[in-house]
Scaffold this motif. Sequence first.
Motif, PDB file in Angstrom:
ATOM      1  N   ASN A  87      87.084  17.674  32.118  1.00  0.00           N
ATOM      2  CA  ASN A  87      86.149  18.741  32.509  1.00  0.00           C
ATOM      3  C   ASN A  87      84.699  18.465  32.142  1.00  0.00           C
ATOM      4  O   ASN A  87      83.860  19.367  32.215  1.00  0.00           O
ATOM      5  CB  ASN A  87      86.578  20.100  31.937  1.00  0.00           C
ATOM      6  CG  ASN A  87      87.872  20.593  32.565  1.00  0.00           C
ATOM      7  OD1 ASN A  87      88.201  20.229  33.692  1.00  0.00           O
ATOM      8  ND2 ASN A  87      88.610  21.410  31.839  1.00  0.00           N
ATOM      9  N   LYS A  88      84.383  17.213  31.781  1.00  0.00           N
ATOM     10  CA  LYS A  88      82.990  16.843  31.548  1.00  0.00           C
ATOM     11  C   LYS A  88      82.438  16.149  32.785  1.00  0.00           C
ATOM     12  O   LYS A  88      83.105  15.303  33.385  1.00  0.00           O
ATOM     13  CB  LYS A  88      82.857  15.928  30.329  1.00  0.00           C
ATOM     14  CG  LYS A  88      82.941  16.650  28.994  1.00  0.00           C
ATOM     15  CD  LYS A  88      82.502  15.739  27.857  1.00  0.00           C
ATOM     16  CE  LYS A  88      82.433  16.481  26.541  1.00  0.00           C
ATOM     17  NZ  LYS A  88      81.876  15.618  25.460  1.00  0.00           N
ATOM     18  N   TYR A 112      68.791  24.888  34.684  1.00  0.00           N
ATOM     19  CA  TYR A 112      70.118  25.003  34.080  1.00  0.00           C
ATOM     20  C   TYR A 112      70.266  24.142  32.813  1.00  0.00           C
ATOM     21  O   TYR A 112      71.363  24.042  32.270  1.00  0.00           O
ATOM     22  CB  TYR A 112      71.185  24.613  35.104  1.00  0.00           C
ATOM     23  CG  TYR A 112      71.261  25.588  36.259  1.00  0.00           C
ATOM     24  CD1 TYR A 112      72.095  26.706  36.202  1.00  0.00           C
ATOM     25  CD2 TYR A 112      70.471  25.412  37.392  1.00  0.00           C
ATOM     26  CE1 TYR A 112      72.148  27.614  37.239  1.00  0.00           C
ATOM     27  CE2 TYR A 112      70.515  26.319  38.438  1.00  0.00           C
ATOM     28  CZ  TYR A 112      71.351  27.412  38.364  1.00  0.00           C
ATOM     29  OH  TYR A 112      71.387  28.321  39.402  1.00  0.00           O
ATOM     30  N   ILE A 114      70.290  20.914  32.339  1.00  0.00           N
ATOM     31  CA  ILE A 114      71.322  19.905  32.575  1.00  0.00           C
ATOM     32  C   ILE A 114      70.697  18.511  32.536  1.00  0.00           C
ATOM     33  O   ILE A 114      69.662  18.269  33.174  1.00  0.00           O
ATOM     34  CB  ILE A 114      71.997  20.139  33.943  1.00  0.00           C
ATOM     35  CG1 ILE A 114      72.844  21.416  33.874  1.00  0.00           C
ATOM     36  CG2 ILE A 114      72.864  18.954  34.350  1.00  0.00           C
ATOM     37  CD1 ILE A 114      73.407  21.828  35.201  1.00  0.00           C
ATOM     38  N   GLN A 276      80.075  24.977  37.276  1.00  0.00           N
ATOM     39  CA  GLN A 276      80.141  25.809  36.072  1.00  0.00           C
ATOM     40  C   GLN A 276      81.209  26.887  36.212  1.00  0.00           C
ATOM     41  O   GLN A 276      81.972  27.139  35.268  1.00  0.00           O
ATOM     42  CB  GLN A 276      78.773  26.437  35.791  1.00  0.00           C
ATOM     43  CG  GLN A 276      77.728  25.436  35.331  1.00  0.00           C
ATOM     44  CD  GLN A 276      76.361  26.067  35.120  1.00  0.00           C
ATOM     45  OE1 GLN A 276      75.992  27.025  35.813  1.00  0.00           O
ATOM     46  NE2 GLN A 276      75.601  25.520  34.194  1.00  0.00           N
ATOM     47  N   GLY A 279      84.609  25.748  35.428  1.00  0.00           N
ATOM     48  CA  GLY A 279      84.901  25.372  34.051  1.00  0.00           C
ATOM     49  C   GLY A 279      84.405  24.015  33.624  1.00  0.00           C
ATOM     50  O   GLY A 279      84.703  23.555  32.503  1.00  0.00           O
ATOM     51  N   PHE A 280      83.621  23.345  34.482  1.00  0.00           N
ATOM     52  CA  PHE A 280      83.077  22.040  34.106  1.00  0.00           C
ATOM     53  C   PHE A 280      81.826  22.216  33.254  1.00  0.00           C
ATOM     54  O   PHE A 280      81.046  23.146  33.454  1.00  0.00           O
ATOM     55  CB  PHE A 280      82.738  21.216  35.346  1.00  0.00           C
ATOM     56  CG  PHE A 280      83.936  20.815  36.162  1.00  0.00           C
ATOM     57  CD1 PHE A 280      84.798  19.823  35.712  1.00  0.00           C
ATOM     58  CD2 PHE A 280      84.222  21.438  37.365  1.00  0.00           C
ATOM     59  CE1 PHE A 280      85.912  19.450  36.448  1.00  0.00           C
ATOM     60  CE2 PHE A 280      85.331  21.075  38.115  1.00  0.00           C
ATOM     61  CZ  PHE A 280      86.178  20.089  37.659  1.00  0.00           C
ATOM     62  N   THR A 281      81.641  21.296  32.315  1.00  0.00           N
ATOM     63  CA  THR A 281      80.430  21.280  31.508  1.00  0.00           C
ATOM     64  C   THR A 281      79.704  19.966  31.762  1.00  0.00           C
ATOM     65  O   THR A 281      80.318  18.961  32.122  1.00  0.00           O
ATOM     66  CB  THR A 281      80.748  21.413  30.013  1.00  0.00           C
ATOM     67  OG1 THR A 281      81.609  20.341  29.601  1.00  0.00           O
ATOM     68  CG2 THR A 281      81.433  22.744  29.722  1.00  0.00           C
ATOM     69  N   PHE A 282      78.394  19.985  31.552  1.00  0.00           N
ATOM     70  CA  PHE A 282      77.571  18.818  31.870  1.00  0.00           C
ATOM     71  C   PHE A 282      77.210  18.062  30.603  1.00  0.00           C
ATOM     72  O   PHE A 282      76.885  18.660  29.581  1.00  0.00           O
ATOM     73  CB  PHE A 282      76.314  19.262  32.614  1.00  0.00           C
ATOM     74  CG  PHE A 282      76.611  19.885  33.948  1.00  0.00           C
ATOM     75  CD1 PHE A 282      76.744  19.101  35.088  1.00  0.00           C
ATOM     76  CD2 PHE A 282      76.787  21.257  34.065  1.00  0.00           C
ATOM     77  CE1 PHE A 282      77.047  19.665  36.314  1.00  0.00           C
ATOM     78  CE2 PHE A 282      77.088  21.836  35.287  1.00  0.00           C
ATOM     79  CZ  PHE A 282      77.216  21.041  36.418  1.00  0.00           C
ATOM     80  N   THR A 283      77.250  16.759  30.710  1.00  0.00           N
ATOM     81  CA  THR A 283      76.899  15.918  29.575  1.00  0.00           C
ATOM     82  C   THR A 283      76.073  14.740  30.072  1.00  0.00           C
ATOM     83  O   THR A 283      75.867  14.564  31.274  1.00  0.00           O
ATOM     84  CB  THR A 283      78.169  15.437  28.836  1.00  0.00           C
ATOM     85  OG1 THR A 283      77.787  14.776  27.624  1.00  0.00           O
ATOM     86  CG2 THR A 283      78.978  14.476  29.692  1.00  0.00           C
TER      87      THR A 283
END
Length: 295
Positions: A87-88, A112, A114, A276, A279-283
């Motif tokens: 989920n990243k 955002y 990001i 988002q 449920g995904f998160t940004f890295t």
Amino acid sequence: MSTRFRFCFLFASLMLAGMGPACSQVAIPLPSASEPGQPVHGEHTHPHALLRQAHLTRLEERLSTDQETLRRQCRFVSDISTAPPQNKVVLTFDDGPEPDQIEYILEVLDKYSIPATFFFIGDKMAQHPDLVAKVQEKKRHLIGSHSWDHPNFHDIDENAQRSAIMRGLEQMPAGNQARYFRYPYGNSSCFGNDTIHQQGYHITGWHVDTCDWAFDRNGSVDTHEALSCGVLSQYRHDFVGHVVASLRARRGGIVLMHEIHPNTLRQLERLIQEMQADGFTFTSLDDPAMQASMR
């Protein structure tokens, strides 16, 4: 073996690997990259045609050549089979810096908070040092190399490969800590890999190719390109839905987009919102959890 059966076999294999859709979702044959009327490489060929041709040639080669031979020849290291951290998501943008377009991308990313990685073409960096500086000023983003002038490394000799790599790396801004290289069209070579690694750079591919180049100004993709890009029928008129569905299949990962294609810009904010919501998160690409996907 028929063309359609062979492509179905490929997509079934990719589906098992978590890299593509089930072939049952598509119903038309894909034209061979060598068919009459298909675009060919040339100095004045439109970037869309070059991408399309490279994409079709890549699929045809993967069908006609056994995987061990492709591995031994280092042809496609950009296709990441390593599972990403769950989920990243890492957003990456190729083919810039492009005036106006990169400013808009930065504005949306700022909204955002990001991070992203920009794989810049060296020749364009030389033309637009101000745009390179704007990305650096944001602090959260990384800059990687996309070669000097975006050649297809499967079509040029070793001297030309070395020149394209080294001239591109020479444009990396002073103080740039990111050491990432992405092949144009994702087409790699053993010689190129060795040259890149000798300079201390990692080769960066992708888990999800958005195929943003294939979606037209109305946000649709035709049936041939839908098959070549693995766009399921329900998403042929829904770029965002296609990308999010692809991310679900891979459970996150490095996402390939381009500055030079309008759908990347037009849909970027909604794409971020949908990611988002899913449920995904940004890295960032330099997240330690992402290093297993580097080559």
